[in-house]
Scaffold this active site. Sequence first.
Site, PDB file in Angstrom:
ATOM      1  N   HIS A 131       1.944  -9.265   0.376  1.00 47.97           N
ATOM      2  CA  HIS A 131       1.109  -8.233   1.013  1.00 47.97           C
ATOM      3  C   HIS A 131      -0.355  -8.649   0.806  1.00 47.97           C
ATOM      4  CE1 HIS A 131      -0.847  -4.227   1.229  1.00 47.97           C
ATOM      5  NE2 HIS A 131       0.220  -3.812   1.878  1.00 47.97           N
ATOM      6  N   ASP A 208       4.175  -8.003  -8.143  1.00 41.81           N
ATOM      7  CA  ASP A 208       3.833  -6.858  -7.302  1.00 41.81           C
ATOM      8  C   ASP A 208       5.130  -6.094  -7.058  1.00 41.81           C
ATOM      9  OD1 ASP A 208       3.515  -5.163  -5.162  1.00 41.81           O
ATOM     10  OD2 ASP A 208       2.401  -6.580  -3.921  1.00 41.81           O
ATOM     11  N   GLN A 211       7.222  -2.489  -3.655  1.00 36.33           N
ATOM     12  CA  GLN A 211       8.406  -2.201  -2.829  1.00 36.33           C
ATOM     13  C   GLN A 211       9.693  -2.208  -3.639  1.00 36.33           C
ATOM     14  OE1 GLN A 211       8.424  -1.107   0.179  1.00 36.33           O
ATOM     15  NE2 GLN A 211       6.280  -1.452   0.692  1.00 36.33           N
ATOM     16  N   LYS A 234       4.878   5.308  -3.148  1.00 39.20           N
ATOM     17  CA  LYS A 234       6.066   4.695  -2.547  1.00 39.20           C
ATOM     18  C   LYS A 234       7.327   5.096  -3.310  1.00 39.20           C
ATOM     19  CE  LYS A 234       3.488   0.690  -0.938  1.00 39.20           C
ATOM     20  NZ  LYS A 234       3.278   0.866   0.496  1.00 39.20           N
ATOM     21  N   CYS A 372       0.198  -5.343   6.833  1.00 35.61           N
ATOM     22  CA  CYS A 372      -0.657  -5.936   5.789  1.00 35.61           C
ATOM     23  C   CYS A 372      -0.044  -7.223   5.250  1.00 35.61           C
ATOM     24  CB  CYS A 372      -0.908  -4.957   4.646  1.00 35.61           C
ATOM     25  SG  CYS A 372      -1.814  -3.519   5.151  1.00 35.61           S
TER      26      CYS A 372
HETATM   27  N1  PLP Z   1       2.243  -4.690  -2.282  1.00 39.16           N
HETATM   28  C1  PLP Z   1       3.241  -4.412  -1.434  1.00 39.16           C
HETATM   29  C2  PLP Z   1       4.444  -5.311  -1.394  1.00 39.16           C
HETATM   30  C3  PLP Z   1       3.143  -3.300  -0.592  1.00 39.16           C
HETATM   31  O1  PLP Z   1       4.134  -3.035   0.266  1.00 39.16           O
HETATM   32  C4  PLP Z   1       1.992  -2.492  -0.661  1.00 39.16           C
HETATM   33  C5  PLP Z   1       1.832  -1.344   0.256  1.00 39.16           C
HETATM   34  O2  PLP Z   1       2.352  -1.339   1.341  1.00 39.16           O
HETATM   35  C6  PLP Z   1       0.997  -2.818  -1.581  1.00 39.16           C
HETATM   36  C7  PLP Z   1       1.154  -3.924  -2.374  1.00 39.16           C
HETATM   37  C8  PLP Z   1      -0.243  -1.995  -1.706  1.00 39.16           C
HETATM   38  O3  PLP Z   1       0.044  -0.760  -2.245  1.00 39.16           O
HETATM   39  P1  PLP Z   1      -1.089   0.353  -2.349  1.00 39.16           P
HETATM   40  O4  PLP Z   1      -1.692   0.462  -0.978  1.00 39.16           O
HETATM   41  O5  PLP Z   1      -0.344   1.564  -2.752  1.00 39.16           O
HETATM   42  O6  PLP Z   1      -2.071  -0.095  -3.364  1.00 39.16           O
END
Ligand code: PLP
Length: 414
Positions: A131, A208, A211, A234, A372
């Site tokens: 992401h 990360d 998900q 999430k 993203c």
């Molecule tokens: N990493 C992954 C794999 C994501 O799917 C997302 C959000 O869609 C993020 C990071 C970013 O999360 P946040 O916007 O809650 O900081």
Amino acid sequence: MSSAAKQSHAFDLAQVRKEFPILDQQVHGKPLVFLDSAASSQKPRAVIDAMAEFQRRDYANIHRGVYQLSQRATNAFEAARERVRGFLGAAETREIIFTRGTTEAINLVAATFGRERVGPGDEVLITHMEHHSNIVPWQMLCREKGATLRVVPIDDRGVLDLEALDDLLGARTRILAVTHVSNALGTVNPIAEIVAMAHAKGVPVLVDGAQAAPHMAIDVQELGCDFYAFSSHKVFGPSGVGALYGRAEHLEAMPPYQGGGEMILSVTFDETIYADIPHKFEAGTPDITGVVGLGAALAWVEATGLDAIAEHEHALLAYGTEALSEVAGLRLIGTAPHKAGVLSFVLDSAHAHDIGTILDQEGVAVRTGHHCAQPVMDRFSVPATARASLAAYNDRSDIDALVRALHSVNEMFA
Ligand code: PLP
């Protein structure tokens, strides 16, 4: 194993659905079918009520008040930290830092741990399925330091190339940042194996988990990772809050991220002595009610059972994959053998944005765009995909509604 993983539960889908009041509505005159939980999941009554109740009865600023309300608020806040510790299987609560979400957690590590470790000529390793949150902070760090960002490739199914990963872990690699589950493809990465490969070469690993947290039991000690980040919104909690796990020895050695109140022991104009971890990383008044909501969300997840949620979603993903294969001209983007509840696809007949708009008219909420993860779109040579993503509250009728709506897209553009 984390406490969520240890429990075994009977999964009552009808009851789970009832606990999400937002699902009980119509849009455009059709029953809402919510298939965008990878962007943000809906909230159970337990979370909505816990936050309202906290605001009604216990709200005050935390940590500094001697009066009862402040102590109650502090207790609720710190109880949520303990809940996050249990959820992640961390050894100590001081290894849990509250952040605004995954994005801030990764920025925190890049700006502190990363800034101290990475120098000119060094390398930061990420993967092709990250992401933007797990790309841009590292790119910024590399720019600042004269370091190089290296990228582990993925294959046509969206599976990470572990041999290439091993080759790319070199003498100049200072950190590996990798997603547990891809938001654009659904791929679940073998994190324990990846961490072992990186550690064998002395490379620390940030995961990360944005998900992964809503879909599978996590145990940071079993995974062996150095950092693990996730977002509350999430995992059935409120937005604007999340958590970072970091091994205590790293957190203790790292400089603070931001300066301000809450993160100090004492301040003079000559010198500031920082608070112990985790408070050293929590400058300013946090989202107190949000943290309480996150605690309630994790309590809900534990009561429902992540093992049961994972099993339910797995069966639904198999059902959805099969059902989508019957839609003419549909190509799934992301066909890894080990996937979480993401069905990303393109249709020959229509652009992703048109698909999303037409599905909305049928009451079906999916996300369209690059999610993203523009490098993933580039890898598969598509500008965008439509993405249906699953959560604990989805059922087969949601998939059936999606498939019906996709047939109407095909008819409309035939
Ligand atoms: N990493 C992954 C794999 C994501 O799917 C997302 C959000 O869609 C993020 C990071 C970013 O999360 P946040 O916007 O809650 O900081």
